[in-house]
Design a protein around this motif. Structure first.
Motif, PDB file in Angstrom:
ATOM      1  N   ILE A 343      41.844  44.398  48.175  1.00 53.82           N
ATOM      2  CA  ILE A 343      43.232  44.640  47.780  1.00 53.82           C
ATOM      3  C   ILE A 343      43.544  43.723  46.601  1.00 53.82           C
ATOM      4  O   ILE A 343      43.460  42.491  46.725  1.00 53.82           O
ATOM      5  N   ILE A 344      43.883  44.309  45.450  1.00 54.28           N
ATOM      6  CA  ILE A 344      44.208  43.515  44.266  1.00 54.28           C
ATOM      7  C   ILE A 344      45.655  43.821  43.870  1.00 54.28           C
ATOM      8  O   ILE A 344      45.940  44.889  43.306  1.00 54.28           O
ATOM      9  N   PRO A 345      46.606  42.942  44.165  1.00 46.48           N
ATOM     10  CA  PRO A 345      47.972  43.152  43.665  1.00 46.48           C
ATOM     11  C   PRO A 345      47.993  43.031  42.142  1.00 46.48           C
ATOM     12  O   PRO A 345      47.387  42.107  41.565  1.00 46.48           O
ATOM     13  N   LEU A 346      48.625  43.938  41.480  1.00 42.52           N
ATOM     14  CA  LEU A 346      48.680  43.888  40.018  1.00 42.52           C
ATOM     15  C   LEU A 346      49.404  42.633  39.529  1.00 42.52           C
ATOM     16  O   LEU A 346      49.176  42.195  38.392  1.00 42.52           O
ATOM     17  N   ARG A 347      50.250  42.046  40.366  1.00 42.92           N
ATOM     18  CA  ARG A 347      50.929  40.811  39.964  1.00 42.92           C
ATOM     19  C   ARG A 347      49.952  39.646  39.820  1.00 42.92           C
ATOM     20  O   ARG A 347      50.267  38.636  39.185  1.00 42.92           O
ATOM     21  N   GLU A 348      48.768  39.784  40.445  1.00 46.67           N
ATOM     22  CA  GLU A 348      47.763  38.722  40.372  1.00 46.67           C
ATOM     23  C   GLU A 348      46.786  38.921  39.211  1.00 46.67           C
ATOM     24  O   GLU A 348      45.971  38.044  38.916  1.00 46.67           O
ATOM     25  N   VAL A 349      46.822  40.091  38.565  1.00 48.11           N
ATOM     26  CA  VAL A 349      45.863  40.389  37.509  1.00 48.11           C
ATOM     27  C   VAL A 349      46.230  39.631  36.231  1.00 48.11           C
ATOM     28  O   VAL A 349      47.395  39.626  35.809  1.00 48.11           O
ATOM     29  N   THR A 350      45.253  39.017  35.632  1.00 51.76           N
ATOM     30  CA  THR A 350      45.481  38.303  34.367  1.00 51.76           C
ATOM     31  C   THR A 350      44.767  38.988  33.202  1.00 51.76           C
ATOM     32  O   THR A 350      45.294  39.052  32.100  1.00 51.76           O
ATOM     33  N   ILE A 351      43.568  39.496  33.442  1.00 51.60           N
ATOM     34  CA  ILE A 351      42.783  40.111  32.369  1.00 51.60           C
ATOM     35  C   ILE A 351      42.157  41.396  32.897  1.00 51.60           C
ATOM     36  O   ILE A 351      41.618  41.427  34.012  1.00 51.60           O
ATOM     37  N   SER A 366      36.237  45.453  34.140  1.00 47.54           N
ATOM     38  CA  SER A 366      36.316  44.104  34.706  1.00 47.54           C
ATOM     39  C   SER A 366      37.778  43.717  34.877  1.00 47.54           C
ATOM     40  O   SER A 366      38.586  43.871  33.959  1.00 47.54           O
ATOM     41  N   ILE A 367      38.118  43.223  36.058  1.00 42.26           N
ATOM     42  CA  ILE A 367      39.489  42.797  36.366  1.00 42.26           C
ATOM     43  C   ILE A 367      39.438  41.355  36.847  1.00 42.26           C
ATOM     44  O   ILE A 367      38.735  41.035  37.819  1.00 42.26           O
ATOM     45  N   SER A 368      40.185  40.469  36.191  1.00 36.06           N
ATOM     46  CA  SER A 368      40.259  39.052  36.580  1.00 36.06           C
ATOM     47  C   SER A 368      41.639  38.750  37.147  1.00 36.06           C
ATOM     48  O   SER A 368      42.646  39.324  36.714  1.00 36.06           O
ATOM     49  N   THR A 369      41.696  37.807  38.104  1.00 38.41           N
ATOM     50  CA  THR A 369      42.959  37.460  38.762  1.00 38.41           C
ATOM     51  C   THR A 369      43.279  35.991  38.570  1.00 38.41           C
ATOM     52  O   THR A 369      42.459  35.209  38.058  1.00 38.41           O
ATOM     53  N   LYS A 370      44.464  35.598  38.987  1.00 34.85           N
ATOM     54  CA  LYS A 370      44.906  34.216  38.861  1.00 34.85           C
ATOM     55  C   LYS A 370      44.083  33.279  39.724  1.00 34.85           C
ATOM     56  O   LYS A 370      44.041  32.066  39.472  1.00 34.85           O
ATOM     57  N   SER A 371      43.454  33.807  40.772  1.00 36.36           N
ATOM     58  CA  SER A 371      42.654  32.950  41.652  1.00 36.36           C
ATOM     59  C   SER A 371      41.226  32.780  41.134  1.00 36.36           C
ATOM     60  O   SER A 371      40.338  32.404  41.891  1.00 36.36           O
ATOM     61  N   LYS A 372      41.018  33.079  39.840  1.00 37.02           N
ATOM     62  CA  LYS A 372      39.725  32.886  39.171  1.00 37.02           C
ATOM     63  C   LYS A 372      38.638  33.794  39.739  1.00 37.02           C
ATOM     64  O   LYS A 372      37.452  33.451  39.705  1.00 37.02           O
ATOM     65  N   MET A 373      39.018  34.917  40.259  1.00 35.16           N
ATOM     66  CA  MET A 373      38.046  35.880  40.762  1.00 35.16           C
ATOM     67  C   MET A 373      37.953  37.044  39.782  1.00 35.16           C
ATOM     68  O   MET A 373      38.953  37.448  39.186  1.00 35.16           O
ATOM     69  N   ASP A 392      50.431  48.446  31.167  1.00 39.44           N
ATOM     70  CA  ASP A 392      51.862  48.744  31.248  1.00 39.44           C
ATOM     71  C   ASP A 392      52.533  47.876  32.296  1.00 39.44           C
ATOM     72  O   ASP A 392      53.645  47.367  32.087  1.00 39.44           O
ATOM     73  N   PHE A 393      51.869  47.671  33.420  1.00 36.55           N
ATOM     74  CA  PHE A 393      52.447  46.837  34.473  1.00 36.55           C
ATOM     75  C   PHE A 393      52.584  45.392  34.014  1.00 36.55           C
ATOM     76  O   PHE A 393      53.613  44.747  34.242  1.00 36.55           O
ATOM     77  N   CYS A 494      43.199  38.614  47.470  1.00 37.16           N
ATOM     78  CA  CYS A 494      42.146  39.331  46.751  1.00 37.16           C
ATOM     79  C   CYS A 494      40.753  39.090  47.320  1.00 37.16           C
ATOM     80  O   CYS A 494      39.754  39.443  46.679  1.00 37.16           O
ATOM     81  N   MET A 495      40.635  38.510  48.497  1.00 38.96           N
ATOM     82  CA  MET A 495      39.301  38.227  49.032  1.00 38.96           C
ATOM     83  C   MET A 495      38.615  39.516  49.497  1.00 38.96           C
ATOM     84  O   MET A 495      39.272  40.504  49.826  1.00 38.96           O
ATOM     85  N   TYR A 496      37.297  39.487  49.502  1.00 38.00           N
ATOM     86  CA  TYR A 496      36.516  40.610  50.021  1.00 38.00           C
ATOM     87  C   TYR A 496      36.623  40.615  51.548  1.00 38.00           C
ATOM     88  O   TYR A 496      36.359  39.597  52.195  1.00 38.00           O
ATOM     89  N   ARG A 497      36.974  41.769  52.094  1.00 38.41           N
ATOM     90  CA  ARG A 497      37.112  41.887  53.556  1.00 38.41           C
ATOM     91  C   ARG A 497      35.930  42.703  54.067  1.00 38.41           C
ATOM     92  O   ARG A 497      35.827  43.903  53.802  1.00 38.41           O
ATOM     93  N   THR A 498      35.057  42.028  54.796  1.00 38.28           N
ATOM     94  CA  THR A 498      33.792  42.636  55.205  1.00 38.28           C
ATOM     95  C   THR A 498      33.601  42.508  56.714  1.00 38.28           C
ATOM     96  O   THR A 498      34.442  41.946  57.427  1.00 38.28           O
TER      97      THR A 498
END
Length: 1255
Positions: A343-351, A366-373, A392-393, A494-498
């Motif tokens: 689950i990647i909230p768009l509010r967490e996306v940086t790049i 490639s999608i990068s988030t604020k948590s350096k993932m 756009d978001f 944004c963690m992987y749920r396995t």
């Protein structure tokens, strides 16, 4: 309707030409209309079996040219009137123009262009939805409405060809699924089957595959079992039927009607024969699956999904799966179950960036988030669209959050680099919860700041020593495992749920991480960070407010885990109060339900107030839907699922448990509190860990494991109490040896019987057994929930019906069966306001939290429809007038709605009262408030007719009995004086109510007073003036108009009316004497002091002989049917309110309800009707001109004339035919049966013409 020209090669096959000209042909389908013979039957059968639209358009218009063999369809019509209008338009507008052309190809081109132009012009006025629906579908919808008599508001969702099994014979036809109904129509060789079922009446819906009914769909109502088979796509059909039935059940639960989702994107090209509603329902189903799978907020809408692969660094593999994109989230689910969810909230996306494609890694993103993932997706078909959406978001939200940081106390802990585990205290930011003491009762020691930033467990165990070193070591090992997992799989939303995370959850979550992971697993974190300050606003809004929910909360506060030290002081109690009250204000539909206090207290132990609040929101509104509403429907549904699972997994025990009735007793407490109230706290909280991760299936699995563990003892039980004792002792001894919390005494049930203590059961062993032996799938549970929801809600509706029937007073003489049938048609009438009412008050004001009796109410128009079909007094065109008066009489609180109790009270008096009761009803229907000013201009004058003490009175006194009497005249003045004093008291009470707890004793006293049986006497009824008496006579003549004894009844009522008119005139003369004491409707002192007006000659006439048979009655003559020498006639040209001292109505009024001679009255052997002028007034057989007639004040009715109920009753008793009419018993059963057909409760299958079935 005009059609885009379609080519027809064989014009005369199965069609008959009715009209023709050089350019057009009008044809009728064989078998439609009169005649047809065997050919017509065969054609009709083919139409139904092979072509769904053929019977829609029995008429058509073809375009032809002289030398061409090709015809073009340009119009179709469902009726001769419709097709004739099209034909005439063509003749008037095109024939002359077409005759000018020389080339036949030019003629055809011109006609086709003209028809396309007409269609385009018509479509300009259609709604967007209409434009989307394909033409074939519109034809099917038109057929459905015509075939089953549905209004425009009933929308067709889809239709399917199938067979309905009538007995053992399949009938091939068409199944129409509308928003509110299931309809089926078949026509085979003259045999017709027509079915209509409301979705709200369905109690069972399932797919069957038996020898008798192979691959069929079964639909059960309370009275019928229906089987449909031979579907081309039975899966799609059944899924749609499930959705529509679910919507209907939701209607019964919370009065939500179906609204099309206007926010859904419209397709560029609508699919053939698929309606916009079908597309809308498909989108809803996908949205629900999407939100449930990833635990997303309820307002999140899926924009689309696409196949892709995700690079997983922990396994060094590209995992195939599906990417889901919505307005605020990007989610991924692997094809292999439990392999990986993301689950990647768009509010967490940086790049977000597009990498270069290659044969190994096509279309990577490639999608990068604020948590350096960083997440690497590949094989994306719509990569550019996805990049644009994220861009756009980000542009839209950058201005709102310039800092780009998340909101919340654990932002740094949840979505930051996972190198270390921050403590709760370090990770906390400024508290969100308000710090104002609740009601000023808290001391300085009990401040709210700690509860705003961390869980109560941390506060109360900060300095507590841990005695069990083994447990402490186990807890440390768990923390290490989770820390290692975070390093490898990421931390935060944004963690992987396995599958590995699931294994860790089953081993237990460390105390320090429990609150954080609950927020992530439940999705509560998403709602909390996107609604900053929302909880604080709710707390501020609810502070100091008093409602029924807050009263219940206060009562249960000290029952919430009283054994835990956190709730043995004001700090924990105040925090619990705030959270529960805030939620009650957020969701008034639920408000507060018992068991919410226990669950919320545990949430507060592991999180701040705001976190506990959002966890409670996730629990009540998503994870346990409908669990905590007024009827705990969700818990009852899951209880039924538990019973079904017990039958499947433990068949021997199931039968025994059903005999003992144990499951119903135990499962509600298990489910509502997630075992927190029946199991030691430190053990139950481990089940809560698994519940937040995997949902309700964990609770069901553990419940089955508990029964399985004690199966032998339960099979030997002799009664319910023994079984409850066995299960209680087992649950008391489920222990968590790894817990580092202080042991908390469990007060659920310390059940000992003198035997050896029962063996302890480790909670982790119990969980392991539940997963190994009873592993369930979430999809299967949702399917079972739907199946059981139908049964549970219909069972609750049956309970509501019985409760309402029991609430009906004993003086209502309908049988229980009749009351239940009346309730069914009353409820169905209410539901039509939700179907097609367009916001009628009955639909808008329904509140499921109200008592059963008040939930279903109808307005005046709906009451009129029921009254017309159920009344024993058929009045023809006058029936709506009488229905309106009855509604105003029954509408006690003047809110323009009546409930079922009021409804049956009015109907009962007409069916089961004696002569006096029925006459009382009729009498009151012609007094205010039943008689409205619009119906009689002198209605206002009628109020002046009564004395001042009674002018505010109503013939319908307040109370439970809708026909209680007015108080006697002597008590009115005393009551008025008391009311003046009561106003001051009520004002004071109103002020006190706003500042303190209301005194319910006052209301109980009022209720007890209303419950007192007050006997009504005929002397309590007010007198009736002349205008009201005239209206009463009009009603009686209309009531008699359809009776077999019509002429005798006309003669009798004419005799009675004449007699009463004379009695009124004589009574006026006596009441005008100064020595006469004013009574009821007599003149007041002002009238007594006035000089006596000239006496009307009618007053000097002797009373007429009763029962004179010589007056001849004919047609609709009303007051003209009076004995010789005693007629009173009034034929005037003024308005309705203008009349002579005798009876006097305008021509316009008489035309509305009766014939022209309704009030023409002449003596036998006297003047003929045509000899009477408009100015003539006959009294007692003598002719008077207006100049010689006494003029009343205001030029209206005689305000001094009056008649009492006793006089009317005594006069009617002299006519046996009238007595027999009112004492005649009428069976309401047939009328109810007819009304149920009208309301589409169930239109049974028939083998005759459908017009006979559907009316």
């Amino acid at each position: 309707m005009w059609l885009g020209p379609e080519e027809v090669l064989v014009a005369n096959a199965l069609w008959v030409t009715e009209r023709a000209n050089p350019f057009f042909v009008l044809q009728r389908r064989r078998g439609h209309g009169r005649g047809g013979g065997l050919t017509g039957l065969l054609v009709g059968t083919l139409d139904v079996v092979l072509d769904s639209s053929a019977r829609v358009a029995p008429y058509r218009i073809l375009h032809q040219t002289h030398d061409s063999q090709v015809y073009w369809t340009v119009a179709r019509g469902s009726s001769r009137k419709e097709i004739t209008e099209h034909w005439e338009w063509l003749e008037n507008n095109l024939l002359q123009t077409l005759s000018i052309f020389d080339n036949e190809e030019d003629i055809t081109t011109f006609v086709k262009g003209k028809i396309h132009g007409i269609i385009a012009e018509e479509n300009k006025n259609l709604q967007p939805q209409g434009d989307e629906d394909p033409g074939k579908f519109k034809e099917a919808e038109l057929k459905m409405r015509k075939q089953f008599g549905m209004p425009e508001g009933e929308k067709l969702v889809n239709y399917y060809s199938c067979s309905y099994w009538k007995g053992h014979v399949p009938r091939q036809g068409w199944l129409y699924l509308t928003v509110n109904h299931l309809c089926f129509y078949s026509f085979l060789l003259g045999k017709e089957v027509s079915l209509v079922v409301q979705w709200v009446d369905v109690i069972r819906l399932e797919k069957n595959d038996t020898v008798l009914f192979p691959e069929s769909i079964r639909v059960d109502t309370r009275d019928h079992e229906l089987f449909f088979s031979m579907f081309l796509n039975i899966g799609e059909t059944f899924k749609l039927m499930e959705q529509l039935a679910n919507l209907a059940m939701r209607q019964l639960l919370d009065s939500e009607s179906f609204l099309e989702d206007k926010a859904l994107p419209r397709p560029a090209r609508p699919r053939r024969n698929i309606s916009a509603l079908k597309r809308d329902l498909d989108a809803r189903a996908k949205n629900e699956y999407y939100r449930a799978t990833f635990q997303l907020p309820g307002d999140e809408h899926l924009d689309g999904h696409t196949g892709c692969t995700l690079w997983t660094p922990f396994s060094k593999l590209h995992i195939p799966g599906q990417m889901f994109i919505s307005s605020n989230y990007i989610c991924f689910a692997s094809k292999e179950e439990n392999a990986c969810h993301l689950i990647i909230p768009l509010r967490e996306v940086t790049i977000v960036e597009k990498a270069d494609s290659s044969s190994v890694l096509p279309s990577p993103l490639s999608i990068s988030t604020k948590s350096k993932m960083t997440f690497l997706f590949a094989n994306l078909k719509d990569r550019d669209f996805l990049v644009q959406k994220i861009s756009d978001f980000l542009q839209k939200t950058s201005s709102k959050q310039p800092g780009g940081s998340s909101t919340g106390r654990k932002a740094s802990g949840l979505d930051s680099a996972p190198e270390s585990l921050p403590s709760l205290q370090e990770a906390s930011e400024q508290p969100v919860s308000p710090t104002t003491p609740w009601g000023g009762r808290q001391s300085s020691l009990a401040q709210e700041a700690p509860t705003a930033s961390q869980g109560l467990l941390k506060l109360f165990q900060r300095n507590a020593p841990v005695e069990d070193l083994g447990a402490k070591g186990a807890e440390t090992e768990k923390e290490k495992q989770w820390n290692s997992h975070f390093c490898e799989y990421g931390r935060g939303m944004c963690m992987y749920r396995t599958a590995k995370m699931r294994e860790l959850v089953l081993k237990g979550i460390p105390e320090r991480l429990r609150g954080e992971l609950w927020l992530l697993f439940s999705g509560a974190w998403n709602e909390m960070v996107t609604h900053p300050g929302y909880y604080a606003e709710l707390v501020e809004e609810s502070t100091g407010k008093y409602t029924l929910a807050t009263e219940e909360i206060e009562r249960d506060l000290h029952r919430s885990m009283p054994e835990h030290p956190a709730f043995q002081n004001e700090l924990g109690i105040a925090a619990l109060r705030r959270v529960l009250t805030a939620y009650a204000f957020r969701n008034p539909t639920i408000g507060y339900c018992q068991a919410m206090n226990i669950v919320t207290s545990v949430l507060l132990l592991y999180g701040s107030e705001e976190e506990a609040f959002w966890l409670l929101v996730a629990l009540c509104e998503r994870m346990l839907p409908d669990y905590y509403n007024t009827r705990v429907v969700g818990a009852l549904v899951d209880q039924s699922i538990f019973e079904e699972l017990t039958r499947d997994f433990l068949p021997q025990l199931s039968e025994k448990m059903q005999d003992l009735g144990v499951i119903a007793s135990i499962s509600l407490s298990w489910f509502l509190t997630i075992f927190l109230s029946v199991m030691p706290f430190e053990s139950a909280v481990v089940i809560v860990d698994c519940f937040f991760y995997e949902g309700v299936k964990v609770v069901l699995q553990v419940a089955l494991a508990i029964l399985d563990a004690k199966m032998k003892q339960l099979l030997d039980c002799s009664d319910e109490g023994e079984a409850m004792t066995i299960l209680g002792r087992y649950l008391d001894n489920v222990v968590n040896k790894q817990s580092v919390s202080l042991p908390i005494p469990h007060l659920h049930a310390l059940l000992t019987s003198g035997d050896d203590p029962p063996e302890e059961v480790d909670i982790f062993d119990l969980l392991k057994v539940s997963y190994e032996k009873f592993s369930l799938r979430a999809d299967d549970i949702e399917q079972m929930r739907f199946k059981q929801r139908l049964k549970v809600i219909q069972s609750l509706e049956d309970t509501a019906k019985r409760s309402v029937v029991r609430a009906i007073p004993g003086d209502i003489d309908f049988s229980v069966e009749e009351l239940e049938d009346l309730y069914v048609v009353f409820k169905a009438k209410h539901l039509t306001s939700q179907y097609w009412g367009n916001g009628q008050p009955a639909a808008v004001r329904r509140d499921p939290s109200l008592p059963y009796l008040e939930q279903y109410r109808i307005d005046a128009s709906q009451f009129q429809e029921l009254f017309t079909s159920l009344t024993p007094w058929a009045c023809g065109a006058h029936t709506p007038v009488l229905a309106g008066r009855m509604f105003r009489l029954l509408d006690q609180n003047r809110d323009s709605l009546i409930n079922f109790k009021e409804f049956v009270t009015g109907i009962s008096r007409m069916y089961h009262g004696d002569l006096t009761d029925k006459l009382k009803v009729l009498y009151k229907l012609h007094l205010p408030p039943a008689l409205s000013p619009e119906e009689a201009e002198s209605a206002l004058e009628a109020t002046h007719y009564f004395t001042e003490d009674s002018r505010e009175a109503s013939p319908l006194a307040s109370g439970l009995d809708l026909f209680l009497p007015w108080n006697a005249q002597e008590a009115l003045q005393q009551e008025e004086r008391e009311e003046a004093g009561n106003e001051v008291v009520q004002e004071k009470r109103g002020e006190e109510k706003r500042t303190s707890t209301p005194d319910y004793r006052h209301y109980l006293q009022m209720w007890a007073k209303e419950k007192e049986v007050q006997k009504e006497t005929i002397k309590d009824l007010p007198k009736m003036n002349q205008e009201q008496f005239i209206e009463l006579c009009k009603t009686l003549y209309n009531v008699f108009s359809e009776d077999p004894m019509e002429q005798d009844l006309y003669h009798a009522i004419a005799t009675v009316a004449s007699l009463l008119l004379h009695i009124g005139e004589v009574g006026k003369r006596f009441s005008a004497q100064p020595s006469r004491k004013p009574r009821d409707g007599a003149p007041g002192e002002d009238q007594l002091l006035a000089p006596d007006p000239p006496q009307d000659p009618a007053q000097e006439l002797p009373p007429p002989a009763v029962g004179d048979p010589q007056a001849k009655a004919g047609g609709d003559t009303q007051l003209g049917k009076v004995p010789q020498e005693s007629q009173v006639v009034g034929e005037g040209c003024g308005d309705e309110g203008q009349a002579s001292p005798s009876q006097h109505l305008s021509d316009n009024e008489t035309k509305d309800d009766m014939s022209m001679s309704s009030y023409s009255v002449v003596s036998t052997g006297s003047l003929q009707c045509e000899d009477l002028t408009d100015d003539t007034v006959l009294v007692g057989g003598e002719v008077h001109s207006p100049s010689t007639t006494t003029t009343r004040s205001g030029g209206s009715v005689d305000t001094e004339w009056s008649i009492s109920f006793e006089q009317i009753l005594a006069s009617i008793l002299t006519e046996s035919v009238l007595v027999n009419f009112f004492e005649k018993r009428v069976d309401i059963g047939l009328k109810i049966k007819d009304q149920r057909k009208v309301e589409r409760q169930f239109s049974t299958s028939s083998d005759h013409e459908h017009s006979g079935v559907l009316g």
